[in-house]
Design an enzyme around this catalytic site. Structure first.
Site, PDB file in Angstrom:
ATOM      1  N   GLY A   1      61.150  54.892 -18.912  1.00 44.66           N
ATOM      2  CA  GLY A   1      60.746  56.187 -19.429  1.00 44.66           C
ATOM      3  C   GLY A   1      61.204  57.301 -18.523  1.00 44.66           C
ATOM      4  N   PRO A   2      61.058  58.534 -18.985  1.00 49.10           N
ATOM      5  CG  PRO A   2      60.846  60.363 -20.409  1.00 49.10           C
ATOM      6  CD  PRO A   2      60.458  58.949 -20.261  1.00 49.10           C
TER       7      PRO A   2
ATOM      8  N   GLY B   1      58.112  60.925 -14.103  1.00 50.08           N
ATOM      9  CA  GLY B   1      56.805  61.594 -14.106  1.00 50.08           C
ATOM     10  C   GLY B   1      55.915  61.263 -15.274  1.00 50.08           C
TER      11      GLY B   1
ATOM     12  N   GLY C   1      54.179  58.441 -15.470  1.00 44.06           N
ATOM     13  CA  GLY C   1      53.063  57.599 -15.033  1.00 44.06           C
ATOM     14  C   GLY C   1      53.410  56.132 -14.881  1.00 44.06           C
ATOM     15  CE  LYS C   2      59.471  55.457 -14.893  1.00 44.80           C
ATOM     16  NZ  LYS C   2      59.361  56.892 -15.235  1.00 44.80           N
TER      17      LYS C   2
ATOM     18  CG  HIS D   1      67.633  88.407 -26.291  1.00 44.77           C
ATOM     19  ND1 HIS D   1      68.992  88.199 -26.295  1.00 44.77           N
ATOM     20  CD2 HIS D   1      67.062  87.179 -26.178  1.00 44.77           C
ATOM     21  CE1 HIS D   1      69.226  86.894 -26.182  1.00 44.77           C
ATOM     22  NE2 HIS D   1      68.060  86.252 -26.107  1.00 44.77           N
ATOM     23  CD  GLU D   2      63.133  86.814 -24.865  1.00 45.89           C
ATOM     24  OE1 GLU D   2      62.749  85.892 -25.595  1.00 45.89           O
ATOM     25  OE2 GLU D   2      64.048  86.674 -24.028  1.00 45.89           O
TER      26      GLU D   2
ATOM     27  CG  HIS E   1      64.942  84.397 -29.467  1.00 48.28           C
ATOM     28  ND1 HIS E   1      66.031  83.694 -29.904  1.00 48.28           N
ATOM     29  CD2 HIS E   1      65.198  84.733 -28.175  1.00 48.28           C
ATOM     30  CE1 HIS E   1      66.911  83.628 -28.911  1.00 48.28           C
ATOM     31  NE2 HIS E   1      66.433  84.244 -27.861  1.00 48.28           N
TER      32      HIS E   1
ATOM     33  CG  ASP F   1      69.129  82.242 -26.480  1.00 50.13           C
ATOM     34  OD1 ASP F   1      68.222  81.597 -25.943  1.00 50.13           O
ATOM     35  OD2 ASP F   1      69.119  83.483 -26.602  1.00 50.13           O
TER      36      ASP F   1
HETATM   37  P1  ADP Z   1      56.797  57.932 -12.605  1.00 49.74           P
HETATM   38  O1  ADP Z   1      56.632  56.716 -11.771  1.00 49.74           O
HETATM   39  O2  ADP Z   1      56.840  57.642 -14.072  1.00 49.74           O
HETATM   40  O3  ADP Z   1      57.932  58.817 -12.212  1.00 49.74           O
HETATM   41  P2  ADP Z   1      54.227  58.579 -11.534  1.00 49.74           P
HETATM   42  O4  ADP Z   1      53.455  57.416 -12.009  1.00 49.74           O
HETATM   43  O5  ADP Z   1      54.640  58.563 -10.116  1.00 49.74           O
HETATM   44  O6  ADP Z   1      55.497  58.820 -12.442  1.00 49.74           O
HETATM   45  O7  ADP Z   1      53.394  59.882 -11.848  1.00 49.74           O
HETATM   46  C1  ADP Z   1      53.407  60.995 -11.003  1.00 49.74           C
HETATM   47  C2  ADP Z   1      52.109  61.756 -11.112  1.00 49.74           C
HETATM   48  O8  ADP Z   1      51.968  62.334 -12.410  1.00 49.74           O
HETATM   49  C3  ADP Z   1      50.890  60.883 -10.963  1.00 49.74           C
HETATM   50  O9  ADP Z   1      50.506  60.808  -9.630  1.00 49.74           O
HETATM   51  C4  ADP Z   1      49.844  61.578 -11.807  1.00 49.74           C
HETATM   52  O10 ADP Z   1      49.182  62.567 -11.072  1.00 49.74           O
HETATM   53  C5  ADP Z   1      50.637  62.265 -12.875  1.00 49.74           C
HETATM   54  N1  ADP Z   1      50.648  61.513 -14.144  1.00 49.74           N
HETATM   55  C6  ADP Z   1      51.743  61.060 -14.780  1.00 49.74           C
HETATM   56  N2  ADP Z   1      51.416  60.454 -15.924  1.00 49.74           N
HETATM   57  C7  ADP Z   1      50.082  60.496 -16.019  1.00 49.74           C
HETATM   58  C8  ADP Z   1      49.142  60.022 -17.003  1.00 49.74           C
HETATM   59  N3  ADP Z   1      49.540  59.374 -18.076  1.00 49.74           N
HETATM   60  N4  ADP Z   1      47.839  60.249 -16.757  1.00 49.74           N
HETATM   61  C9  ADP Z   1      47.432  60.912 -15.665  1.00 49.74           C
HETATM   62  N5  ADP Z   1      48.264  61.372 -14.733  1.00 49.74           N
HETATM   63  C10 ADP Z   1      49.577  61.183 -14.880  1.00 49.74           C
END
Ligand code: ADP
Length: 610
Positions: A207-208, A210, A212-213, A428-429, A432, A510
């Site tokens: 996944g992208p 941030g 939560g992996k 401009h804004e 849109h 844009d």
């Molecule tokens: P990844 O490993 O996908 O890059 P992280 O698990 O390290 O991302 O997430 C980074 C931070 O983002 C976490 O410490 C948390 O604070 C926040 N976060 C990301 N996804 C969630 C989620 N589903 N619920 C709560 N916090 C989240």
């Protein structure tokens, strides 16, 4: 979860101790050991002192042609070069100097040898011993002199009840469901063994960034209450060939000893890239990958070691790594949807003090496309803003402003736009927003198409922007919707052309977005009659920016370019038409925005419908 921390900077304390010892040694022991310092004086001074009766003892050194003498109290030692002086003995005799006395104590050659050679050696030896002990501790008490080479530096999280749990990870229900099975297996392995089912050896979280992996992986360990080994793929990559492989071996050995446990490898693409067989390829990385493949084959499915890995570039991974028996399962961890965003904001808002008036649903709608990490950041920014303004808790306004901070940067307080520039940005804004509003209106929706329009410059370089709303989730987009979106994107430039009869650089972003959209309609979504359902482009990097590569002949490429231009031009003309038909409203709202600098979607709709 309690992380067993490695001692961070042991060297610093050692250096301090050694430095202290040296300072003490120099100030206390040295003067005693070194005896008295010898002062050089000229022969005249010697004679004068002799005649004045100030000399205590004297030693005449024929060999080095010097006279070493002391004062009467024998506190100071002096030295002078000897000159041919036949009266010397007489003078000394008359002055009562005892010049046959015992040898005056000087620094002996043995002592100075000890000082300059043996002592530093001893100090270095002691230092080395301390370092070696430290390394031995680090390497788990094994063979200290290997200097920790090839040892896995995986951080181990021990069993703990206050670890991250699934409840801390908001949204991501599918991923949690998938991982809950692993937790259940770790709790009741017999249930699975009885029926003959074996657990997947590895799970790949894709996944992208941030989303939560890492958090999910920690939550699995927290829920299952087992040790958790965490390591980043890049930590395996070393300068020397073979080191990474030995780290992998070591990691798996440790894991097997601690089973049941979870091994988490973050950013696995750093070692798991496809082996391309090119000459001069990255040998170290390939060896590390081979070792990983071997290790994953090497243990039985039911030993209780479960490997979780995370990546945002699954397409670059080696197929051998992805085959069943290694990473059997792929768990997508996507950007959160509206509900997920709201849940994540709520989870993080619990950590700060918030006012009662906060509308989490609205915040979630405003933060469309934000990842979990960005949402966490938004909540924290809101808390910081509240502190800055000396308030006790964060308000709705703080949260809204912090979304803008995360999206577009901080407000530029002293950016000076000329009056004309400010007017152009306002038009401009509004261009849109008006095009967006007129198109949604024609589709029988009367809600505000925009959340907010602002012409306050931001540190990201944006001179103003229109924040669109996302009502509910969209999983499909029709051709019309995509065309309307392109028209909305061209609306800003169209307004500038109509009102000022000139074009500015303000539309560059844009243009980029409109082109990307138009191109994907033609090359990937089959929305052009000429190409029917043929893919002309493939996406190569789904989670990181979504780069694409063309897969068609040069002639087709030329045709695609032409079609893209036609498509955008048509929408641009449509936008211009809409604005010309609503010229009065355009002027009115722009004037209002120019004065107020920021207006809400409701204010916008009120003027539009008045
Ligand atoms: P990844 O490993 O996908 O890059 P992280 O698990 O390290 O991302 O997430 C980074 C931070 O983002 C976490 O410490 C948390 O604070 C926040 N976060 C990301 N996804 C969630 C989620 N589903 N619920 C709560 N916090 C989240």
């Amino acid at each position: 979860m309690n992380e067993v921390k490695k001692p961070k900077k042991p060297l610093i304390s050692y250096y301090c101790i050694v430095l202290l010892i040296l300072i003490l040694f120099n100030s206390l022991a040295m003067p005693w050991l070194m005896g008295h310092q010898v002062k050089d004086v000229d022969y005249g001074t010697f004679i004068q002192m002799t005649e004045d009766g100030k000399v205590g003892r004297a030693e005449i050194k024929e060999q080095s042609n010097t006279i070493v003498f002391t004062d009467k109290e024998e506190k100071n030692i002096y030295q002078t070069a000897m000159v041919s002086d036949p009266d010397l003995t007489d003078r000394l005799y008359q002055a009562g100097v005892s010049f046959y006395g015992e040898e005056i104590k000087q620094t002996s050659p043995i002592l100075s040898f000890l000082m300059s050679w043996i002592l530093p050696l001893l100090i270095f030896g002691a230092l080395g011993e301390l370092l070696a002990r430290q390394l031995m501790k680090k390497a788990g008490g094994k063979n200290a002199m290997s200097f920790g080479m090839g040892k896995s530096s995986a951080k181990i999280y021990v069993k703990s009840s206050d670890g991250i749990k699934f409840s801390d990870v908001a949204g991501e229900d599918e991923a949690k469901e998938n991982l809950a099975e692993i937790v259940d297996y770790l709790h009741n392995p017999d249930k699975y063994k009885k029926i003959g089912a074996s657990m997947p050896k590895g799970l790949l979280l894709v996944g992208p960034p941030g989303t939560g992996k890492t958090m999910l992986a920690k939550a699995v360990a927290g829920e299952a209450n087992v040790p958790f080994f965490s390591m980043s793929g890049s930590e395996f990559v070393e300068m020397f060939v073979g080191m990474g492989a030995s780290k992998v071996r070591d990691l798996f050995q440790q894991a097997k000893e601690k089973a049941p446990c979870i091994v988490f490898i973050d950013e696995i693409d750093a070692i798991g890239k496809k082996r391309d067989g090119q000459i001069g390829g990255n040998d170290e990385r390939e060896q590390t990958l081979n070792q990983l493949l071997t290790e994953m084959d090497g243990f039985e499915g039911n030993t209780g070691v479960i490997i979780l890995a995370a990546t945002n570039r699954p397409e670059t991974l080696d197929p051998a790594l992805l085959r069943p028996g290694r990473f059997d399962r792929r768990v997508p961890v996507e950007l959160p949807d509206l509900k997920g965003r709201e849940e994540i904001i709520r989870v993080h808002a619990k950590k700060i003090r918030v006012g009662d008036n906060v509308d989490y649903g609205k915040i979630a709608r405003m933060a469309s496309g934000a990842s979990g990490a960005e949402l966490a950041n938004i909540v924290n920014e809101a808390a910081l803003r509240a502190v800055r303004d000396h308030r006790e808790y964060a308000t709705q306004e703080d949260l809204e402003e912090s979304i803008e901070v995360v999206i577009a940067g901080y407000q530029k307080k002293n950016a000076i736009l000329t009056d004309k520039e400010k007017r152009i940005v306002a038009y401009h804004e509004v261009g849109h927003a008006l095009v967006a509003a007129k198109q949604t209106n024609s589709m029988q929706s009367h809600s505000a198409p925009v959340q907010k329009i602002t012409i306050v410059p931001r540190t990201s370089g944006a001179l103003g922007y229109t924040m669109q709303v996302e009502e509910g989730n969209h999983y499909l987009m029709t051709k019309d919707e995509m065309e309307n979106k392109i028209a909305t994107l061209t609306g800003g430039r169209a307004a500038e052309e109509i009102v000022f009869s000139c074009v500015t650089t303000g539309a560059s972003n844009d243009i980029e977005q409109a082109t990307k959209l138009a191109r994907s309609m033609i090359t990937r979504y089959g929305m052009s009659k000429d190409f029917d359902m043929v893919a002309m482009e493939t996406q190569t990097n789904q989670y990181l920016g979504g780069d694409t590569s063309l897969t068609c002949s040069a002639e087709t490429q030329a045709m695609i370019d032409q079609k893209v231009v036609e498509l955008v031009r048509k929408q641009h003309e449509k936008a211009a038409q809409i604005l010309m038909e609503n010229r009065e409203k355009l002027d009115e709202i722009s004037q209002y925005l120019y004065q107020k600098e920021t207006i809400t979607g409701e204010e916008f709709m009120k003027i539009l419908n008045s």
